[in-house]
Write a protein that holds these residues in place. Structure first.
Motif, short mmCIF file in Angstrom:
data_model
loop_
_atom_site.label_atom_id
_atom_site.label_comp_id
_atom_site.label_asym_id
_atom_site.label_seq_id
_atom_site.Cartn_x
_atom_site.Cartn_y
_atom_site.Cartn_z
N SER A 159 0.83 -1.20 0.00
CA SER A 159 0.00 0.00 0.00
C SER A 159 0.86 1.25 0.00
O SER A 159 1.92 1.28 0.65
CB SER A 159 -0.91 0.02 1.23
N PRO A 160 0.44 2.32 -0.71
CA PRO A 160 1.23 3.55 -0.71
C PRO A 160 1.26 4.19 0.67
O PRO A 160 0.29 4.13 1.41
CB PRO A 160 0.49 4.43 -1.73
N PHE A 161 2.38 4.80 0.99
CA PHE A 161 2.60 5.36 2.33
C PHE A 161 3.20 6.75 2.20
O PHE A 161 4.17 6.95 1.47
CB PHE A 161 3.53 4.45 3.13
N PHE A 162 2.62 7.72 2.92
CA PHE A 162 3.11 9.09 2.94
C PHE A 162 3.80 9.32 4.28
O PHE A 162 3.13 9.45 5.31
CB PHE A 162 1.95 10.07 2.77
N PRO A 163 5.15 9.38 4.31
CA PRO A 163 5.84 9.54 5.59
C PRO A 163 5.73 10.97 6.13
O PRO A 163 5.84 11.95 5.39
CB PRO A 163 7.29 9.20 5.25
N LEU A 164 5.52 11.06 7.43
CA LEU A 164 5.49 12.33 8.16
C LEU A 164 6.53 12.17 9.27
O LEU A 164 6.29 11.47 10.26
CB LEU A 164 4.09 12.59 8.71
N MET A 165 7.69 12.81 9.10
CA MET A 165 8.90 12.39 9.79
C MET A 165 9.44 13.41 10.79
O MET A 165 9.18 14.61 10.67
CB MET A 165 9.99 12.10 8.75
N VAL A 166 10.22 12.88 11.70
CA VAL A 166 11.04 13.67 12.61
C VAL A 166 12.39 12.99 12.71
O VAL A 166 12.50 11.75 12.67
CB VAL A 166 10.38 13.82 14.00
N TRP A 167 13.44 13.80 12.88
CA TRP A 167 14.81 13.29 12.92
C TRP A 167 15.47 13.67 14.25
O TRP A 167 15.35 14.81 14.71
CB TRP A 167 15.61 13.89 11.77
N GLY A 168 16.16 12.70 14.85
CA GLY A 168 17.06 12.99 15.94
C GLY A 168 16.42 13.38 17.26
O GLY A 168 16.99 14.19 18.00
N GLU A 169 15.28 12.78 17.60
CA GLU A 169 14.64 13.05 18.89
C GLU A 169 14.74 11.83 19.80
O GLU A 169 14.73 10.69 19.33
CB GLU A 169 13.18 13.44 18.70
N LEU A 184 6.83 8.38 11.26
CA LEU A 184 8.14 7.78 11.00
C LEU A 184 9.20 8.59 11.74
O LEU A 184 9.30 9.81 11.56
CB LEU A 184 8.45 7.76 9.51
N ILE A 185 9.98 7.92 12.57
CA ILE A 185 11.03 8.58 13.35
C ILE A 185 12.36 7.94 13.00
O ILE A 185 12.48 6.71 12.94
CB ILE A 185 10.74 8.47 14.86
N ALA A 186 13.35 8.80 12.76
CA ALA A 186 14.68 8.32 12.38
C ALA A 186 15.73 8.89 13.32
O ALA A 186 15.63 10.04 13.75
CB ALA A 186 15.00 8.73 10.94
N HIS A 187 16.74 8.06 13.62
CA HIS A 187 17.91 8.45 14.40
C HIS A 187 17.56 8.79 15.85
O HIS A 187 17.05 9.87 16.14
CB HIS A 187 18.63 9.62 13.74
N ASN A 188 17.85 7.87 16.72
CA ASN A 188 17.67 8.06 18.17
C ASN A 188 19.02 8.38 18.80
O ASN A 188 19.86 7.49 18.96
CB ASN A 188 17.08 6.80 18.79
N PRO A 189 19.28 9.65 19.19
CA PRO A 189 20.57 9.99 19.79
C PRO A 189 20.68 9.57 21.25
O PRO A 189 21.72 9.78 21.87
CB PRO A 189 20.61 11.53 19.67
N CYS A 190 19.62 8.97 21.78
CA CYS A 190 19.59 8.60 23.21
C CYS A 190 19.44 7.10 23.39
O CYS A 190 18.63 6.63 24.19
CB CYS A 190 18.45 9.33 23.92
N GLY A 191 20.18 6.32 22.59
CA GLY A 191 20.10 4.88 22.81
C GLY A 191 20.13 4.03 21.57
O GLY A 191 20.24 2.81 21.67
N GLY A 192 20.03 4.61 20.39
CA GLY A 192 20.14 3.83 19.17
C GLY A 192 18.84 3.27 18.64
O GLY A 192 17.75 3.47 19.20
N ALA A 193 18.96 2.52 17.54
CA ALA A 193 17.79 2.02 16.81
C ALA A 193 16.98 1.02 17.61
O ALA A 193 15.74 1.03 17.59
CB ALA A 193 18.23 1.41 15.49
N ASN A 194 17.63 0.11 18.32
CA ASN A 194 16.89 -0.90 19.07
C ASN A 194 16.03 -0.25 20.16
O ASN A 194 14.86 -0.63 20.35
CB ASN A 194 17.85 -1.91 19.70
#
Length: 468
Positions: A159-169, A184-194
């Protein structure tokens, strides 16, 4: 001796008479006494007859006139039955709002089924068809969502997806971001992806960083290459390696700096690296930030123009743009990022062809948070249309417009990028003479494919004409 015998005889006679009298009295008393009562004897009631009930006959209830036969995080299939053959289509509403999406028409038939794609996960929907209505809630996405691209859009589980994103929170901020509609959230500076995946728990999707040790978490839908890779003198050859999306079901995303735009000064090493950088990515975007990076006081029209240029460079890839949502480099030297600026820049990017939006920085004033939430809610209501086919549209300067058609419905985005009101004349031939509804309320009628109205400074309009 003789007198004594006579007396004895008399005595004996009297005694005998007395005995006789006592006998008579006893007999009379005996005859007058009631006979002793014998308690009635009642025969025991016969046991009730034992009857064996016939086996119950269970008749399945008739199917509901409208049923949700399948629902996933990004799609739903609805079936319905009509008394006579007919051709119908689903009208889909987000939450309690008006219909903003429609399915393809189905029929003529009495048994119908239609699927709507591009829905928002973990969200309430209502569907109306044939005079009836049914509600459903889409589930959260699984930890094995398959990501790809197609038709100029990100595609999740088909299905098509329209990302609404934030970076580095950091995770402590996630609740506020999700409440504002971020998906969609990318890059966690407080602990990493897991730690990011665990903290989100399916409330939003996650993207990792290419080359990061935790980038293999299966819940990630993909990876971002290093931020503003062009500014770091990276090329297509020196970007970190990532697997192909077709093999692993995850996508690569690339954010370029504003130097990719022709009206920005080029970097010291020029612009020759851009084709190679873009070729390495599945999805490409950029950040412009005219008020807080260029330090302009009022002008934001470049948001639209730069987006159009990137679409031309992307070679059919999905594109996105980061929208300034607070103070950054310029501070007071640049223009103030107000709720109106956030709304106008967001819809300028969409009108320019963006198939995703990011908001940076990710910590907002209450007023700006409300503006982000308003943009994300409107985008989610019509996302499949924004990702669909475009149709010709034009407007008088300085307005910026775009139009799309999905399942015979027409969607028009119009933005006034200036600080003065504009009397708009918007021409979209597909509208004909239809009445259109405006997201946020109100209606307007097109005449010969033309809409006319006054649009306020930094005003935005999203018009929807339901299928004819």
């Amino acid at each position: 001796m003789a007198r004594r015998d006579r007396g004895a005889l008399v005595t004996r006679a009297l005694f005998g008479a007395g005995l006789l009298l006592l006998g008579v009295v006893g007999a009379v008393l005996l005859l007058r006494s009631p006979a002793p009562k014998t308690p009635p004897t009642t025969a025991a009631a016969p046991p009730p007859a034992t009857t064996t009930a016939p086996p119950a006959t269970t008749t399945a209830p008739p199917p509901a006139p409208v049923q949700v036969t399948s629902v996933t995080p990004f799609s739903a299939t609805i079936s319905w039955r009509t008394d006579t053959e007919s051709t119908d289509r689903l009208a889909v509403s987000l939450g309690s709002g008006p219909p903003t999406l429609w399915s393809a028409a189905v029929g003529p038939s009495v048994d119908h089924s239609a699927t709507v794609r591009g829905l928002v996960f973990d969200t309430d929907y209502r569907v109306a068809v044939a005079g009836r209505e049914v509600a459903f809630h889409t589930p959260r996405p699984s930890t094995s969502t398959v990501a790809s691209t197609g038709g100029g859009a990100i595609v999740l589980d088909g299905s098509p997806f329209f990302p609404l994103m934030v970076w580095g929170e950091c995770p402590a901020q996630y609740g506020n971001l999700i409440a504002s509609g971020i998906n969609l959230i990318a890059h966690n500076p407080c602990g990493g992806a897991n730690a990011q995946v665990d903290a989100l728990a399916g409330r939003a999707l996650s993207a990792g960083i290419a080359g990061d040790a935790e980038a293999q978490n299966p819940a990630l839908i993909g990876w971002f290459f290093p931020d503003e890779a062009d500014s770091h003198h990276l090329t297509g050859r020196t970007l970190p390696p990532v697997p192909e999306a077709s093999i692993v079901g995850r996508i690569s995303l690339l954010t370029l700096s504003n130097h990719v735009y022709s009206r920005a000064a080029p970097l010291a090493w020029g612009r020759a690296m851009y084709p190679g950088l873009i070729a390495r990515s599945d999805v490409v975007g950029f950040d412009l930030y005219p008020l807080q990076s260029w330090c302009l006081k009022t002008e934001i029209d470049d948001v639209y123009s730069a987006q159009r240029e990137l679409v031309g460079l992307a070679g059919g890839r999905p594109t996105f743009q980061w929208i300034e949502s607070g103070k950054m480099d310029c501070g007071a030297r640049g223009g103030v990022v107000t709720p109106k600026v956030i709304r106008a820049e967001s819809w300028l990017a969409v009108a320019g062809g963006a198939h995703g939006l990011g908001f940076f920085p990710g910590e907002w004033t209450p007023a700006n948070a409300a503006a982000v939430a308003a943009v994300t809610a409107d985008v989610k209501a019509i996302a499949p249309a924004l990702l669909g086919a475009s149709t010709p549209a034009s407007a008088n300067a300085p307005l910026r417009v775009a139009a799309h058609v999905l399942e015979d419905a027409v969607y028009v985005v119009a933005v006034n990028p200036t600080r003065r009101p504009v009397q708009a004349r918007i021409a979209v031939g597909a509208l004909g003479d239809r009445e259109v509804q405006m997201l946020g309320g109100g209606t307007l009628r097109a005449h010969g494919g033309v809409l006319t109205e006054t649009i306020a400074p930094l005003g935005t309009r999203v018009y929807i004409a339901p299928p004819g």
